[in-house]
Motif scaffolding. Structure first.
Motif, PDB file in Angstrom:
ATOM      1  N   SER B 324       0.981  -1.149   0.239  1.00  0.00           N
ATOM      2  CA  SER B 324      -0.036   0.303  -0.177  1.00  0.00           C
ATOM      3  C   SER B 324       0.737   1.623  -0.067  1.00  0.00           C
ATOM      4  O   SER B 324       1.817   1.476  -0.215  1.00  0.00           O
ATOM      5  N   THR B 325       0.412   2.682  -0.226  1.00  0.00           N
ATOM      6  CA  THR B 325       1.604   3.833  -0.461  1.00  0.00           C
ATOM      7  C   THR B 325       0.233   4.151  -0.368  1.00  0.00           C
ATOM      8  O   THR B 325      -0.521   5.022  -0.615  1.00  0.00           O
ATOM      9  N   ASP B 326       1.103   6.254   0.453  1.00  0.00           N
ATOM     10  CA  ASP B 326      -0.199   7.054   0.511  1.00  0.00           C
ATOM     11  C   ASP B 326       0.837   8.502  -0.890  1.00  0.00           C
ATOM     12  O   ASP B 326       0.893   9.253  -0.512  1.00  0.00           O
ATOM     13  N   ALA B 327       1.351   7.182  -1.568  1.00  0.00           N
ATOM     14  CA  ALA B 327       2.302   7.682  -3.021  1.00  0.00           C
ATOM     15  C   ALA B 327       2.009   7.769  -3.901  1.00  0.00           C
ATOM     16  O   ALA B 327       3.458   6.899  -4.686  1.00  0.00           O
ATOM     17  N   THR B 362      -4.140   3.111  -2.348  1.00  0.00           N
ATOM     18  CA  THR B 362      -3.382   4.226  -2.673  1.00  0.00           C
ATOM     19  C   THR B 362      -4.239   5.458  -2.446  1.00  0.00           C
ATOM     20  O   THR B 362      -5.292   5.245  -1.627  1.00  0.00           O
ATOM     21  N   ASP B 363      -2.742   6.457  -2.442  1.00  0.00           N
ATOM     22  CA  ASP B 363      -3.544   7.792  -1.784  1.00  0.00           C
ATOM     23  C   ASP B 363      -4.010   8.383  -3.528  1.00  0.00           C
ATOM     24  O   ASP B 363      -5.255   9.222  -3.062  1.00  0.00           O
ATOM     25  N   GLU B 364      -4.918   7.238  -3.991  1.00  0.00           N
ATOM     26  CA  GLU B 364      -5.157   8.019  -5.770  1.00  0.00           C
ATOM     27  C   GLU B 364      -6.505   7.184  -5.400  1.00  0.00           C
ATOM     28  O   GLU B 364      -7.024   6.523  -6.875  1.00  0.00           O
ATOM     29  N   GLY B 365      -6.522   6.456  -4.542  1.00  0.00           N
ATOM     30  CA  GLY B 365      -8.003   4.997  -4.390  1.00  0.00           C
ATOM     31  C   GLY B 365      -7.354   3.881  -4.783  1.00  0.00           C
ATOM     32  O   GLY B 365      -6.010   3.574  -4.935  1.00  0.00           O
TER      33      GLY B 365
END
Lengths: 559, 559
Positions: B324-327, B362-365
């Protein structure tokens, strides 16, 4: 409430710090008193230790080894008393179970960290010290060392060597910070990362013990491996199990008390002839091996256990060059003690004494080759003249193979001093022999160029000291040596001997005429072995002895 | 008047002290500027270096190797320019002469002492730094690295890694005092001894260079061995001789100027297929071996050159776990650069990207498995969209074997991103390829579980992150890895990945989304390799990397 490893480190902090200071300065240091005197250890310590030892006789040793099958009795006291101690028997079929059990506690042991592991290990040493008289009896009746030597070499000095190894390992692990911040200058904002560094053991460490020094030669590797995060399987020599069984028992007791898996240290006793060491040493789980013993098996390990880092101490042809002296009597006395101690059954005992055919100059005038031999023989005769005193120096012959070599040796040259059997006043069945000294020609290198382990030394007749130095250099380069010495009053000759010793990679003792002996090394100051000649590929103790027992694994992330 | 080694140490003392401080703190440090900018190195440096490189083309390199027979031309530039540089050819028949020459200067080198050897070694690094543009061209045209990378990885960073190794070795040698006084309390007078400790090299050190990083991977071992008192024979990869020929030339020049035997460092170039490494590596004079290259030969060395201490860096299956990622965009950009740099021909390039079949948050869903692949592929497309810019990241393909593997790889699964050939604007005959990305099932471990060296990476479809971590642990434990990464926003998952990395013995980079890449390690701070998994049995640089390169030999006498 559990005493944690970190608590234990606090308890033993001063002992560790003193040891760490000592290995840096390499001056005199000892953490464990070497005198078995009641003034040091208390009035009842000796009797209590002997009683504790005697309680083992004829029983099954209270120790569990995963994967073991039944028990095995393998020991025989060189002093002739019946031992009949049974140990769990490890067999090849049980190695899967043993190694899985050994490994299962490793993650927790790693997680505990450097300080906790060091605290636990130092507590083990302290507990072993409390049982030092018991251990001395166990060492005496397996190795054949006389009691005081067993107490010192097998107890106090072994503890000092163990502590030295732990101090090195502690210093080594602390070369790396546990965490670091890394900040690289960059246009705009610097790049910042946080990094974590974790010391991790290599895997299972195997310690293969020897018959003559079951504790002194096993403890440095055992504790260096344990403190650096490894699990340790101890495979004792079938004739010297008890000292290591007690050791393993203490390790397991302290580990369990501190909340760790006791199977981090296990005993793998085998029946003589089972040949357990080979399959064990080549298992993929085994990443470290410490071995003391014969060259043949040591070399086999070096060449075949290539999945592991192997530390070996093997055989050698220890030498003393006799060139000249200003203290002939003291020279003879010093060498006489060296050759006699533990009947020459030390890996450090001098085998070859290189003496010029034309003799040497001394404070008592010129001494012929024969007179040098007679001087040493005379000193030995005096040292060992009284049987009751002699047995306390000689101890017992460790096994029959030594007797066989001793019986063959007179044929190699001219006997300067015969070996004689001595009746031990306390142990009627003990096998006691005085050393044999044989004069031999420099050309007979095929004899003195290989090890003749036991109470046999050669007076090698050389053309002159130049040839002595040459032969010293070649025999040690080819055959290895744990120790070397020179007697000379000539600074130039001493310098040449030092260069030869550096070339051959052996430590040199110069003009020992007092209470220091070429076959003895002092923990924290003298290196034992060098790792630079065929007798040993490692030393007690330097950085190389500990550095490859662990790895540092990092993780990093932006902050 | 000769400048002594000790003078040279005084000159470079600050550089050494700064490096020594850096390896203790493991924060950011660099001694050699990584930017090839004229503002740093001067207006003419780049042109001068290029001209110096070009002067070698079509000539015989000015170097003498004892025991060599004629010359040999073996190199081929991945950028397609003719090199035609001849080097002295070492053959098996000449090894006696070579090794005798190598050893003949060792006693003087030992006698010079730690400070003088360190001064000479640091002066060599300073001279190499003066020739860093020349070296960068030599690295570019043998390894196929683009110029800036060749300058950095092959020049400045390689110098930093060399300095790091020297700093470790200097610290290690200085753990032991040169002399000590030992005074044991005793009844009457204390026993006093004076002891001398001498650092001695092990013998001849062999450095076996690789094609892709001829300097970066050879210098740490070369200079660690040299500074600790060994003679060094450098055997370059037949396709990457020039960078090491220049290195050896500089070593010999500085050694001779400081009054030492230049044959302490020699070049042993061979004709491809001569198979010189095996007989050389098993010579009894050879006591240290540093090897970088394929697993097969690395393992052969570990198993057969048992007379030496062997340091290997081999192949591995580097992995990144994507959880998973926030970027997301930055994740894709970071990985795109990692996979593209030097066409994935780094031993540290990620091969396996473990991605859950169900996709990631992710930060983009939510992003499906396919969208993760498309994201990385898209970032690579953007990064490499412009040919002129692309070739400065990709460089050239080092040899035909890489092309062969690349051509086979699409069959292993579903191609996510095709590899394409690029026409290099400056070098029409250069072989340039963009990376291939192939989606593959978790069950196909026999494919992604072994190294596919070159511009090939696998997007491994796993059931979930738990399986990703399991596969990461097993593939690295079995196949080894130089690097590993994880992307996750979940602290628990990060913790599990850290534990798995510790178990598998690989360094872990977490959530790299900026200008730090999983395939890059920073000297003085990041360890390169760990020595704890099958990809390498050593690391740049820890104590274990230097400690066994020398021994300490003592002498002792009463005072």
């Amino acid at each position: 409430m559990t005493t944690t490893g970190t608590d234990l480190l606090a308890t033993h902090r001063e002992r560790l710090d003193d040891a760490s200071k000592a290995i840096r300065g390499r001056g005199y240091h000892s953490a464990f008193p070497e005198s078995p005197s009641p003034r040091v250890y208390g009035e009842t310590a000796a009797a209590d230790g002997k009683a504790a030892f005697e309680r083992y006789l004829g029983t099954t040793f209270p120790l569990e080894t995963p994967g073991s099958r039944g028990t095995v009795i393998t020991e025989h006291s060189p002093f002739g008393i019946p031992l009949d101690i049974a140990y769990p028997r490890t067999v090849e079929d049980g190695l899967d179970e043993l190694l899985e059990a050994a490994r299962s506690g490793m993650a927790d042991w790693r997680k505990a960290g450097i300080d906790a592991r060091t605290g636990v290990t130092l507590e083990i040493l302290a507990r072993l010290h409390k049982r030092v008289f018991e251990l001395a009896n166990a060492v005496q009746h397996t190795s054949g060392q006389a009691f005081v030597m067993a107490f010192q070499a097998g107890g106090a000095h072994a503890l000092d060597r163990a502590l030295e190894a732990v101090a090195y390992a502690y210093e080594e692990m602390n070369r790396y910070p546990a965490a670091a911040t890394w900040e690289k200058p960059a246009k705009g904002n610097p790049i910042r990362m946080e990094k974590t560094f974790t010391v991790t053991g290599r895997g299972v460490a195997l310690v293969i013990g020897c018959n003559t020094f079951p504790t002194w030669n096993s403890w440095p590797g055992l504790f260096a491996s344990l403190v650096t995060g490894n699990a340790v399987v101890v495979k004792p020599h079938p004739l010297a199990v008890l000292p290591l069984a007690i050791t393993v028992e203490v390790c397991r007791e302290v580990l369990a008390e501190a909340g760790f898996d006791p199977n981090l240290v296990t005993l793998a006793a085998e029946r003589a002839g089972d040949g357990l060491a080979k399959p064990l040493a080549t298992r993929p789980e085994v990443k470290l091996i410490d071995f003391t013993g014969g060259s043949e098996f040591g070399e086999w390990l070096e060449q075949n256990a290539t999945q592991a880092t192997v530390f070996t101490e093997k055989a050698g042809v220890n030498a003393v060059i006799v060139d000249s002296t200003d203290a002939f009597k003291a020279l003879c006395g010093n060498l006489a003690f060296t050759l006699s101690l533990y009947s020459g059954q030390m890996c450090t005992t001098t085998q070859n004494l290189f003496v010029p055919a034309g003799g040497i100059e001394t404070d008592e005038g010129h001494k012929s080759f024969e007179e040098v031999g007679a001087g040493i023989a005379g000193a030995m005769g005096k040292l060992l003249g009284d049987d009751a005193r002699a047995v306390e120096i000689l101890g017992g012959i460790v096994n029959q193979a030594v007797i066989s070599r001793l019986e063959l040796a007179p044929e190699y040259g001219d006997v300067v001093l015969e070996s004689r059997a001595i009746q031990h006043p306390a142990f009627p069945d003990a096998l006691v022999r005085t050393p044999l000294l044989v004069a031999i020609d420099a050309k007979d290198e095929e004899v003195y160029g290989r090890e003749c382990f036991g109470p046999v030394s050669f007076l090698v007749k050389t053309a002159d000291t130049a040839e002595s130095i040459d032969l010293f250099r070649t025999t040690v380069t080819e055959g290895g040596a744990m120790t070397a010495g020179i007697y000379s009053t000539d600074p130039k000759t001493l310098e040449q001997a030092r260069d030869a010793a550096l070339d051959a990679g052996v430590a040199l003792s110069e003009n020992l005429t007092g209470q220091v002996f070429v076959n003895q090394s002092a923990a924290f100051s003298d290196f034992h072995g060098t790792g630079a000649n065929p007798a040993a590929n490692a030393t007690y103790t330097d950085g190389a002895y500990v550095a490859s027992r662990f790895r540092v694994i990092q993780s990093r992330r932006h902050v």
